[in-house]
Enzyme design. Structure first.
Site, PDB file in Angstrom:
ATOM      1  N   ASP A 185      10.868  34.740  68.381  1.00  0.00           N
ATOM      2  CA  ASP A 185      10.507  35.674  67.304  1.00  0.00           C
ATOM      3  C   ASP A 185       8.992  35.906  67.281  1.00  0.00           C
ATOM      4  OD1 ASP A 185       9.772  33.228  66.249  1.00  0.00           O
ATOM      5  OD2 ASP A 185      10.963  33.401  64.420  1.00  0.00           O
ATOM      6  N   SER A 186       8.280  35.271  68.225  1.00  0.00           N
ATOM      7  CA  SER A 186       6.866  35.625  68.453  1.00  0.00           C
ATOM      8  C   SER A 186       6.744  37.099  68.827  1.00  0.00           C
ATOM      9  CB  SER A 186       6.264  34.748  69.563  1.00  0.00           C
ATOM     10  OG  SER A 186       7.078  34.780  70.717  1.00  0.00           O
TER      11      SER A 186
ATOM     12  N   ASP B  82      15.847  33.127  69.537  1.00  0.00           N
ATOM     13  CA  ASP B  82      15.493  32.599  68.220  1.00  0.00           C
ATOM     14  C   ASP B  82      16.369  33.194  67.131  1.00  0.00           C
ATOM     15  OD1 ASP B  82      13.475  30.720  68.444  1.00  0.00           O
ATOM     16  OD2 ASP B  82      11.852  32.191  68.329  1.00  0.00           O
TER      17      ASP B  82
ATOM     18  N   LYS C  22      17.880  29.071  68.943  1.00  0.00           N
ATOM     19  CA  LYS C  22      16.862  28.122  68.475  1.00  0.00           C
ATOM     20  C   LYS C  22      16.598  28.371  66.998  1.00  0.00           C
ATOM     21  CE  LYS C  22      12.325  28.412  69.745  1.00  0.00           C
ATOM     22  NZ  LYS C  22      11.639  28.632  68.438  1.00  0.00           N
TER      23      LYS C  22
ATOM     24  N   GLU D 294      14.278  26.732  63.465  1.00  0.00           N
ATOM     25  CA  GLU D 294      13.145  25.885  63.084  1.00  0.00           C
ATOM     26  C   GLU D 294      13.525  24.887  61.989  1.00  0.00           C
ATOM     27  OE1 GLU D 294       9.631  28.152  62.130  1.00  0.00           O
ATOM     28  OE2 GLU D 294       9.752  29.324  63.982  1.00  0.00           O
TER      29      GLU D 294
ATOM     30  N   GLU E  56       6.239  21.909  68.772  1.00  0.00           N
ATOM     31  CA  GLU E  56       5.069  22.807  68.784  1.00  0.00           C
ATOM     32  C   GLU E  56       3.895  22.162  68.071  1.00  0.00           C
ATOM     33  OE1 GLU E  56       5.825  26.864  67.588  1.00  0.00           O
ATOM     34  OE2 GLU E  56       3.701  27.378  67.649  1.00  0.00           O
TER      35      GLU E  56
HETATM   36  O1  KIV Z   1       8.862  32.471  69.073  1.00  0.00           O
HETATM   37  C1  KIV Z   1       8.378  31.805  69.997  1.00  0.00           C
HETATM   38  O2  KIV Z   1       7.791  32.323  70.931  1.00  0.00           O
HETATM   39  C2  KIV Z   1       8.514  30.358  69.932  1.00  0.00           C
HETATM   40  C3  KIV Z   1       7.634  29.555  70.841  1.00  0.00           C
HETATM   41  C4  KIV Z   1       6.283  29.515  70.268  1.00  0.00           C
HETATM   42  C5  KIV Z   1       8.189  28.213  71.096  1.00  0.00           C
HETATM   43  O3  KIV Z   1       9.261  29.856  69.152  1.00  0.00           O
END
Ligand code: KIV
Length: 271
Positions: free
Chosen positions: A54-55, A93, A122, A124, A189
């Site tokens: 989600d970056s 994510d 994934k 958090e 992280e």
């Molecule tokens: O969203 C992302 O790119 C991430 C990485 C920073 C691990 O979760």
């Protein structure tokens, strides 16, 4: 599962292949990817895992945080990445507020797994009940501990986590809880390298670090940061591999080699 692209058939890595890399002490390489072109490039170079992170909110959409990213955004970008890869394992994510309850988490994970091509989702935090429920539905889960960008409004800034003994103990305990709940992978992280080393040694599942030192089982970076093309200044733990390369392919290949040979991250890129 095999993928055929441009007439060549390649075996796609599975969750078992990733687990086996930890068992035999082979470092696992991961980069974020959000589109077909970079997916194909990273895949051809041999990057083991592609994280549709989600970056993308920051590096693709120009948002200040990951919070505005929606599940529809994740579906769109996961499809783009999945269409172009052959070998790499794909993680997507679950974005902010897409997993408030086990049922909603499962419905959103299904959008990523069933319609988009993700092999794992994934999420958090130490969301043990959510992880357990997803795993019961047959959805492989990657946990994410340490710095949690989706909690930026509680944290106030992106800073190193687990610096006090109490915080480090909590992250270690949470890592065990996530593994116990059935998580197959863990991203750590922005935590001290010494803490990440202990967690990587104690867990049987692979631990993938980002700003967590060289002793993790693998490494992930935001692709745009390691190519030096991010909108914002790259974090200290990232490295601009384009600074030493003539082409994007060379930069990604240098990252792949540096991780496989435990040359990245050095202490300069660790805490
Ligand atoms: O969203 C992302 O790119 C991430 C990485 C920073 C691990 O979760």
């Amino acid at each position: 599962m095999n993928q055929t692209l441009y007439g060549t058939t390649v075996k796609t890595l599975t969750v078992n292949d990733i687990a086996a890399m930890k068992q035999r002490g082979e470092k696992i390489t991961c980069l974020t990817a959000y589109d077909a072109s970079f997916s194909a490039l990273c895949d051809a170079i041999g990057i083991d895992m592609l994280l549709v992170g989600d970056s993308l909110g920051m590096v693709i959409q120009g948002q200040e945080t990951t919070l505005p990213v929606t599940i529809q955004d994740m579906v769109y970008h996961t499809r783009c990445v999945a269409r172009a890869r052959q070998r790499a394992f794909i993680i997507a994510d679950l974005p902010f507020m897409s997993y408030p309850t086990p049922l909603i988490a499962a419905q959103n994970a299904a959008l990523l797994m069933q319609n988009s091509g993700a092999q794992m989702v994934k999420l958090e935090g130490a969301r043990v009940e959510i992880v357990r429920f997803l795993v019961e539905q047959g959805i492989p889960v990657c946990g994410h501990l340490g710095l949690l960008p989706q909690q930026i409004n509680q944290l106030g800034s992106y800073k190193v986590q687990g610096k006090t003994t109490a915080d480090a103990d909590k992250i270690l305990a949470d890592a065990h809880s996530l593994q116990q709940a059935g998580a197959s992978l863990l991203v750590l992280e922005c935590v001290p390298a010494a803490l990440a080393k202990i967690i990587s040694q104690q867990l049987t599942i692979p631990v993938i670090g980002i700003g967590a030192g060289v002793n993790c089982d693998g490494q992930v970076l935001v692709l745009y940061d390691m190519l030096g093309i991010g909108v914002d200044k790259a974090p200290r733990f990232s490295k601009n591999f384009m600074a030493y390369a003539n082409t994007i392919s060379d930069a990604i290949a240098a990252y792949q080699l540096a991780v496989k040979e435990s040359q990245f991250p050095s202490s300069e890129h660790s805490f």
